[in-house]
Design a protein around this motif. Sequence first.
Motif, short mmCIF file in Angstrom:
data_model
loop_
_atom_site.label_atom_id
_atom_site.label_comp_id
_atom_site.label_asym_id
_atom_site.label_seq_id
_atom_site.Cartn_x
_atom_site.Cartn_y
_atom_site.Cartn_z
N SER A 285 74.30 -23.32 110.20
CA SER A 285 75.23 -24.23 110.88
C SER A 285 75.46 -23.78 112.32
CB SER A 285 76.56 -24.28 110.12
OG SER A 285 77.15 -22.99 110.05
N ALA A 286 74.44 -23.14 112.92
CA ALA A 286 74.56 -22.70 114.31
C ALA A 286 74.76 -23.90 115.22
CB ALA A 286 73.31 -21.93 114.73
N MET A 287 75.59 -23.73 116.25
CA MET A 287 75.89 -24.79 117.19
C MET A 287 75.13 -24.57 118.50
SD MET A 287 77.98 -27.05 115.86
CE MET A 287 77.18 -26.88 114.27
N PRO A 288 74.64 -25.63 119.14
CA PRO A 288 73.83 -25.47 120.35
C PRO A 288 74.66 -25.12 121.58
CG PRO A 288 74.14 -27.80 119.87
CD PRO A 288 74.74 -27.04 118.72
N GLY A 289 74.08 -24.29 122.44
CA GLY A 289 74.64 -24.05 123.77
C GLY A 289 73.95 -24.94 124.78
N LEU A 290 74.35 -24.82 126.02
CA LEU A 290 73.78 -25.68 127.06
C LEU A 290 72.26 -25.51 127.18
CD1 LEU A 290 76.50 -25.32 129.86
CD2 LEU A 290 76.12 -27.26 128.32
N ALA A 291 71.77 -24.28 126.98
CA ALA A 291 70.34 -24.03 127.11
C ALA A 291 69.52 -24.71 126.02
CB ALA A 291 70.08 -22.52 127.10
N ASP A 292 70.16 -25.08 124.91
CA ASP A 292 69.45 -25.73 123.80
C ASP A 292 69.30 -27.23 123.99
OD1 ASP A 292 69.25 -23.34 122.12
OD2 ASP A 292 71.43 -23.54 121.90
N LEU A 293 70.05 -27.81 124.92
CA LEU A 293 70.09 -29.26 125.07
C LEU A 293 68.91 -29.77 125.89
CD1 LEU A 293 73.89 -29.74 125.85
CD2 LEU A 293 72.75 -29.67 123.63
N ASP A 294 68.45 -30.97 125.56
CA ASP A 294 67.38 -31.63 126.31
C ASP A 294 67.82 -33.07 126.61
OD1 ASP A 294 65.04 -32.38 127.49
OD2 ASP A 294 63.87 -32.49 125.64
N PRO A 295 68.78 -33.24 127.52
CA PRO A 295 69.32 -34.59 127.76
C PRO A 295 68.29 -35.57 128.31
CG PRO A 295 70.15 -33.00 129.38
CD PRO A 295 69.46 -32.21 128.33
N ALA A 296 67.25 -35.08 128.97
CA ALA A 296 66.26 -35.99 129.55
C ALA A 296 65.46 -36.72 128.47
CB ALA A 296 65.32 -35.21 130.46
N SER A 297 65.43 -36.18 127.26
CA SER A 297 64.64 -36.81 126.19
C SER A 297 65.40 -37.89 125.42
CB SER A 297 64.16 -35.74 125.21
OG SER A 297 65.27 -35.21 124.49
N VAL A 298 66.70 -38.03 125.69
CA VAL A 298 67.53 -38.98 124.95
C VAL A 298 67.27 -40.41 125.44
CG1 VAL A 298 69.90 -39.68 124.48
CG2 VAL A 298 69.30 -37.25 124.51
N VAL A 299 67.22 -41.33 124.50
CA VAL A 299 67.08 -42.75 124.81
C VAL A 299 68.32 -43.49 124.35
CG1 VAL A 299 65.78 -44.87 124.32
CG2 VAL A 299 64.56 -42.70 124.62
N THR A 300 68.97 -44.24 125.25
CA THR A 300 70.08 -45.11 124.86
C THR A 300 69.84 -46.49 125.44
OG1 THR A 300 71.45 -44.57 126.79
CG2 THR A 300 71.72 -43.18 124.83
N THR A 301 70.35 -47.50 124.76
CA THR A 301 70.14 -48.87 125.21
C THR A 301 71.23 -49.79 124.68
OG1 THR A 301 68.60 -50.76 125.17
CG2 THR A 301 68.62 -49.32 123.23
N ALA A 302 71.55 -50.82 125.48
CA ALA A 302 72.45 -51.87 125.02
C ALA A 302 71.68 -52.93 124.23
CB ALA A 302 73.16 -52.52 126.20
N ASP A 303 70.35 -52.84 124.24
CA ASP A 303 69.51 -53.75 123.46
C ASP A 303 69.35 -53.17 122.06
OD1 ASP A 303 67.82 -55.75 122.65
OD2 ASP A 303 66.07 -54.98 123.73
#
Length: 319
Positions: A285-303
């Motif tokens: 149940s380890a929680m991610p730190g900032l170095a673990d995140l990859d925000p550029a790979s996230v996709v969001t859409t209103a469609d």
Amino acid sequence: MILTVTPNPSLDRTYEVPELRRGALLRADTDRVEPGGKGVNVSRAVAAAGGRTAAVVPLGGAEGALLARLLDERGIEVAGVPLTGSTRVNVTLVEPDGTLTKVNAPGPELSTAEAAALLDAVRARAADADWVACCGSLPRGPGPGWYAELVEAAHRAGTRVALDTSGEALAAALAARPELVKPNADELAEAVGHPLATVGDAVKAAEELRVRGAGTVLASLGADGQLLVSEGGAHWGSAPVATVRSDVGAGDASLAGFLAAGGHGPAALAAALAHGAAAVGLPGSAMPGLADLDPASVVTTADVPVDRPLGATRAGRLP
């Protein structure tokens, strides 16, 4: 500051085993113990990403003392409420392919005085918080209306509330109008009383919860992404995962990311997805730190892909 409330916290012990064989002696490859419970996990994720958080938790016995110490070591302010019972211990067995076998203890029964003391601890700190995150199932003792009382107490202090629970406790709390609720797909279906076949069905169910009192609904749909339904409309998103090690606490990490990013709109949804995707790539149940995140790979859409069947497999993408 994000204040979390976990009425039934735990110590979470995780063993990674080469194979799970019933009736056999199993030798673990790794062994780790983490402070657990949904609200506790939210606090851990906020702290791991550099944010300020405090955790309201009932604590009992040697297990409660260890839980408090582990939280303190992670930079989390502990608002502990003493119990006569002992804090529960949960066990998770993880196989190499990521399959989890979990044994969750019921936890202690809270007396009327102990349940009231938890509410008092929230009242004492709520005014200093940007959000109060109320998370997890209720322990034995408090009735299903306990979370509704908590929402009302936080509102009297002028603080927004995020609620992550299910069943009767969720139904009762909606009338108190929490600013955010965070069900998964099964909990969303349970709340509206019928199965959800598509993402579009999930949108309609989320809108029903808003009619019943929720300000915003952030729904985790498993491999089918995450859905955000608010006054501003509906948005959907997903994020890639290279290797799934454990999904324990991934939804809690998502909620932490959402709240830390302001708790509103597509940008907060993207942060939720980044935190959730990072969490499933970590052990136990380890929680991610900032170095673990990859925000550029996230996709969001209103469609929103309303026709997409829920339960559809998309290899390599999880919320």
